[in-house]
Design a protein around this motif. Structure first.
Motif, PDB file in Angstrom:
ATOM      1  N   PRO A  51       0.784  -1.234   0.000  1.00 26.52           N
ATOM      2  CA  PRO A  51       0.000   0.000   0.000  1.00 26.52           C
ATOM      3  C   PRO A  51       0.822   1.293   0.000  1.00 26.52           C
ATOM      4  N   ALA A  52       1.950   1.325   0.687  1.00 22.47           N
ATOM      5  CA  ALA A  52       2.741   2.556   0.755  1.00 22.47           C
ATOM      6  C   ALA A  52       3.165   3.048  -0.625  1.00 22.47           C
ATOM      7  N   PHE A  53       3.328   2.140  -1.576  1.00 27.83           N
ATOM      8  CA  PHE A  53       3.737   2.528  -2.926  1.00 27.83           C
ATOM      9  C   PHE A  53       2.594   2.471  -3.933  1.00 27.83           C
ATOM     10  N   GLN A  54       1.602   1.675  -3.672  1.00 31.03           N
ATOM     11  CA  GLN A  54       0.500   1.546  -4.623  1.00 31.03           C
ATOM     12  C   GLN A  54      -0.532   2.659  -4.457  1.00 31.03           C
ATOM     13  N   ASP A  55      -0.580   3.303  -3.308  1.00 32.22           N
ATOM     14  CA  ASP A  55      -1.458   4.446  -3.090  1.00 32.22           C
ATOM     15  C   ASP A  55      -0.756   5.697  -3.610  1.00 32.22           C
ATOM     16  N   GLU A  56      -1.396   6.402  -4.543  1.00 32.14           N
ATOM     17  CA  GLU A  56      -0.769   7.546  -5.211  1.00 32.14           C
ATOM     18  C   GLU A  56      -0.346   8.651  -4.240  1.00 32.14           C
ATOM     19  N   SER A 110      -2.405   2.423   9.106  1.00 33.11           N
ATOM     20  CA  SER A 110      -1.742   1.171   8.785  1.00 33.11           C
ATOM     21  C   SER A 110      -2.552   0.054   9.433  1.00 33.11           C
ATOM     22  N   TYR A 111      -2.920  -0.950   8.649  1.00 28.23           N
ATOM     23  CA  TYR A 111      -3.705  -2.063   9.176  1.00 28.23           C
ATOM     24  C   TYR A 111      -2.959  -3.362   8.937  1.00 28.23           C
TER      25      TYR A 111
END
Length: 188
Positions: A51-56, A110-111
């Motif tokens: 998620p840290a990189f896939q979320d714009e 963060s989950y």
């Protein structure tokens, strides 16, 4: 039901100067050539599938695709006032900026699915303002914002004074035996 622990982390970073910066935080290609391409300028399919990189929006803060510690990458504030380890499953939840160019607030979530734990964090950074140099004033403010009446533990690290505290919050939850969350907060 699964155990749910909500961790609310409100860390006030109040530093008068920026953190050290270096050129070692550049991305490296397979042929070991160093390039200055930031993750925000890369194609998401070429980035780690977390998620840290896939979320714009989150990707805009990421320094490189190099994992600094297992499960953590380096995040840098837009004011370049601080860098911190950021969880791979973390996602930007809001960027709250004041009208002052010396203040930056970043919030993220963060989950951890495997542990069923939620982290909600907010980092506030101030630079070049006089009120941050008064620990008593800042700790009173942080206590007030978090409904905290206790003392802070003082630590020293690399010439910085770090004040930390936490409290446990209980809430009504008839469906789950875990009806509490922890709130951590501090001042550097």
């Amino acid at each position: 039901m699964k155990k749910i622990i909500y961790i609310c982390f409100s860390l006030l970073l109040a530093l008068t100067g920026g953190c050290s910066m270096n050129d070692n935080d550049k991305n490296t290609t397979n042929d070991n050539k160093t390039e200055a391409v930031k993750p925000k300028d890369m194609d998401p399919k070429d980035l780690p599938q977390v998620p840290a990189f896939q979320d714009e929006k989150t990707r805009e803060y990421m320094v490189s695709t190099k994992e600094e510690e297992p499960g953590y990458y380096l995040l840098e504030s837009k004011l370049k006032g601080f860098r911190m380890l950021f969880p791979e499953d973390g996602e930007y939840s809001s960027y709250l900026s004041s009208h002052d160019e010396n203040e930056e607030i970043i919030a993220f979530d963060s989950y951890k699915k495997t542990k069923n734990k939620m982290l909600n964090a907010q980092i506030e950074y101030y630079q070049g303002v006089t009120f941050i140099n008064n620990p008593e004033t800042m700790l009173d403010q942080i206590s007030s914002e978090n409904g905290y009446n206790g003392n802070f533990e003082k630590l020293e690290n690399e010439g910085k004074d770090i004040y930390i505290a936490h409290k446990k919050n209980n809430f009504e939850n008839d469906k789950n035996k875990y009806n509490f969350s922890y709130r951590y907060f501090g001042y550097i």
